[in-house]
Scaffold this active site. Structure first.
Site, PDB file in Angstrom:
ATOM      1  N   PHE A   1       0.901  -1.159  -0.047  1.00 49.71           N
ATOM      2  CA  PHE A   1       0.072  -0.014  -0.029  1.00 49.71           C
ATOM      3  C   PHE A   1       0.896   1.156   0.082  1.00 49.71           C
ATOM      4  O   PHE A   1       1.826   1.320   0.855  1.00 49.71           O
ATOM      5  CB  PHE A   1      -0.931  -0.021   1.287  1.00 49.71           C
ATOM      6  CG  PHE A   1      -1.863   1.188   1.131  1.00 49.71           C
ATOM      7  CD1 PHE A   1      -3.011   1.128   0.596  1.00 49.71           C
ATOM      8  CD2 PHE A   1      -1.584   2.281   1.788  1.00 49.71           C
ATOM      9  CE1 PHE A   1      -3.745   2.317   0.452  1.00 49.71           C
ATOM     10  CE2 PHE A   1      -2.250   3.432   1.784  1.00 49.71           C
ATOM     11  CZ  PHE A   1      -3.589   3.603   0.984  1.00 49.71           C
TER      12      PHE A   1
ATOM     13  N   ASP B   1       9.352   2.850   1.436  1.00 51.62           N
ATOM     14  CA  ASP B   1       8.178   3.522   2.111  1.00 51.62           C
ATOM     15  C   ASP B   1       8.070   3.309   3.421  1.00 51.62           C
ATOM     16  O   ASP B   1       7.492   2.162   3.928  1.00 51.62           O
ATOM     17  CB  ASP B   1       6.941   2.980   1.301  1.00 51.62           C
ATOM     18  CG  ASP B   1       5.597   3.756   1.697  1.00 51.62           C
ATOM     19  OD1 ASP B   1       5.578   4.415   2.823  1.00 51.62           O
ATOM     20  OD2 ASP B   1       4.453   3.587   1.087  1.00 51.62           O
TER      21      ASP B   1
ATOM     22  N   LYS C   1       2.716   9.973   8.231  1.00 53.60           N
ATOM     23  CA  LYS C   1       2.094   9.447   9.541  1.00 53.60           C
ATOM     24  C   LYS C   1       2.580  10.259  10.801  1.00 53.60           C
ATOM     25  O   LYS C   1       2.172  11.100  11.162  1.00 53.60           O
ATOM     26  CB  LYS C   1       1.811   8.097   9.685  1.00 53.60           C
ATOM     27  CG  LYS C   1       0.944   7.443   8.410  1.00 53.60           C
ATOM     28  CD  LYS C   1       0.405   6.146   8.665  1.00 53.60           C
ATOM     29  CE  LYS C   1      -0.772   5.808   7.825  1.00 53.60           C
ATOM     30  NZ  LYS C   1      -0.308   5.091   6.498  1.00 53.60           N
TER      31      LYS C   1
HETATM   32  C1  PLP Z   1      -0.686   5.276   5.031  1.00 53.91           C
HETATM   33  C2  PLP Z   1       0.251   5.096   4.183  1.00 53.91           C
HETATM   34  C3  PLP Z   1       0.575   5.942   2.839  1.00 53.91           C
HETATM   35  C4  PLP Z   1      -0.281   6.915   2.524  1.00 53.91           C
HETATM   36  O1  PLP Z   1      -0.367   7.903   3.341  1.00 53.91           O
HETATM   37  P1  PLP Z   1      -1.261   9.106   3.263  1.00 53.91           P
HETATM   38  O2  PLP Z   1      -0.755  10.244   4.236  1.00 53.91           O
HETATM   39  O3  PLP Z   1      -2.586   8.713   3.710  1.00 53.91           O
HETATM   40  O4  PLP Z   1      -1.522   9.678   1.683  1.00 53.91           O
HETATM   41  C5  PLP Z   1       1.366   5.358   2.082  1.00 53.91           C
HETATM   42  N1  PLP Z   1       2.297   4.254   2.395  1.00 53.91           N
HETATM   43  C6  PLP Z   1       2.145   3.606   3.415  1.00 53.91           C
HETATM   44  C7  PLP Z   1       3.034   2.580   3.946  1.00 53.91           C
HETATM   45  C8  PLP Z   1       1.379   4.104   4.386  1.00 53.91           C
HETATM   46  O5  PLP Z   1       0.981   3.193   5.518  1.00 53.91           O
END
Ligand code: PLP
Length: 382
Positions: free
Chosen positions: A125, A209, A238
């Protein structure tokens, strides 16, 4: 717009440390942290003071036409914490990954090479923008938005031979050190070191990521650090602002230098408010032992979760304060989470019918005990 469906019938009006209070004054223990965002919990004195100082000065934002001190300070601290050299500030995780993808493409463009392929993992994701949706290796997210950016190929997580087979002509590999939304599934240490070596050998950019796993979530500043690897690009969001919306793309000198003036930008990115929060959070993690609690209670939490299983769930997964309890098919994770909310515990769910726990770093043993008792009750009632 109805993008979030039926929300929980609870609205929080006040928070204090790891506890939340709803409109009726009912108290909840928070094991979700606003989805890995509120890492110091609620009402943190230091964060309040930092933000208040910025508000009192009267400048929340001036634009990137000008230097601003909180941005410089946050950048310095983040580079120190992550072994990176360059930072671009944005406002969310998706935007950070979007920037990372652009940076990798630009890095190859500058070299006059045609590499545009990006290797991504199945079950990953990476966000909700069109490019990060394309990077997300889950078909259900793609279907309504086809055609997506075409350069992505998807490989099985933890299978290095599939990356090897695809690496020719690639410009980047993007991965989560622990797949969060996909069900809290960790990469093997060996896999990550092989991935690092393979990307280096082919001159391909390795993008970690760490939007969810970063900022100490797993007990180290970055989850990549558990495998001893240093990616070329790291994305954060986050937990970065402790509740203030801010994201960042970090890169080493070589890759990070690929952007030239005009190649990328953001109006809000790097403003006073966001960066003062990010600097405070980063400095607190770097200079205090707050992650010690994450590392210590991880073992306790896992032990307590393991004791709950007895034929009703599978072995708990994850690291630090990013843990999941996969329930067996007789229970629905969403329903169980709903019942826990009624019992005064805020928890999340994740792919694969999991309960997901992303608590603030300040939770205590007694909170874990109470949560596990509540889970036991809920599973027993069925
Ligand atoms: C939450 C998340 C995203 C997206 O972040 P947003 O601030 O909602 O755009 C991308 N990568 C990972 C691994 C995430 O957990």
């Amino acid at each position: 717009m109805n993008t979030f469906g039926d929300r929980c019938k609870v609205s929080f009006v006040r928070g204090e440390r790891q506890y939340l209070y709803d409109t009726q004054g009912k108290k909840y223990t928070d094991f979700l942290g606003g989805i890995a965002v509120n890492i110091f919990g609620y009402g943190d004195e230091g964060l309040k003071k930092t933000i208040n100082t910025i508000v009192e000065r009267g400048i929340l934002h001036t634009s990137n036409y000008f230097y601003n001190e909180p941005q410089t300070y946050a950048a310095e601290l983040l580079c120190r914490a992550t072994n990176m050299s360059k930072v671009f500030f944005c406002n969310s995780g998706a935007e950070a990954n979007e920037g990372a993808i652009k940076l990798a493409r630009k890095y190859f463009y500058n070299q006059g090479k045609p590499n545009t392929k990006i290797i991504a993992m199945k079950n990953s994701f990476h966000g909700r923008t069109l490019a990060t949706l394309a990077a997300t290796g889950q078909e259900k997210f793609h279907t309504p938005y086809l055609p997506l950016m075409e350069q992505f190929v998807y490989v099985d997580y933890n299978d290095i031979s599939q990356v090897e087979a695809q690496i020719e002509g690639a410009c980047a590999v993007i991965f989560e050190p622990i797949q969060g939304e996909g069900g809290v599934i960790a990469a093997d240490r060996k896999y990550l070191s092989e991935l690092r070596a393979l990307a280096k050998k082919h001159g391909v950019v390795l993008i970690a990521d760490e939007v969810q796993t970063g900022m100490g979530r797993t007990g180290e500043f970055l989850a990549s650090m558990y495998s001893g690897i240093i990616p070329d690009i790291v994305t954060l969001a986050k937990g970065l602002g402790g509740g203030v919306a801010v994201g960042a793309v970090l890169a080493n000198e070589k890759v990070g230098s690929a952007f030239s003036p005009g190649d990328h930008g953001s109006t809000f990115g790097g403003n006073y408010l966001a960066c003062s929060a990010a600097a405070y959070v980063t400095e607190r993690i770097l200079t205090t032992d707050i992650l010690e609690n994450v590392r210590t209670l991880e073992k306790y939490f896992l032990h307590k979760l393991t004791n709950l299983i007895s034929g009703r769930a599978e072995i708990p997964r994850g690291r630090g304060f990013m843990l999941a309890l996969p329930l067996d098919e007789t229970a629905d994770a969403h329903e169980v989470a709903g019942r826990l909310l009624k019992s005064g515990f805020v928890v999340g769910t994740a792919g694969g019918n999991c309960l997901r726990f992303l608590p603030p770093y300040i939770i205590e043993k007694k909170d874990i005990d109470a949560l596990c008792e509540a889970i036991d009750d809920v599973l027993e009632q069925r």
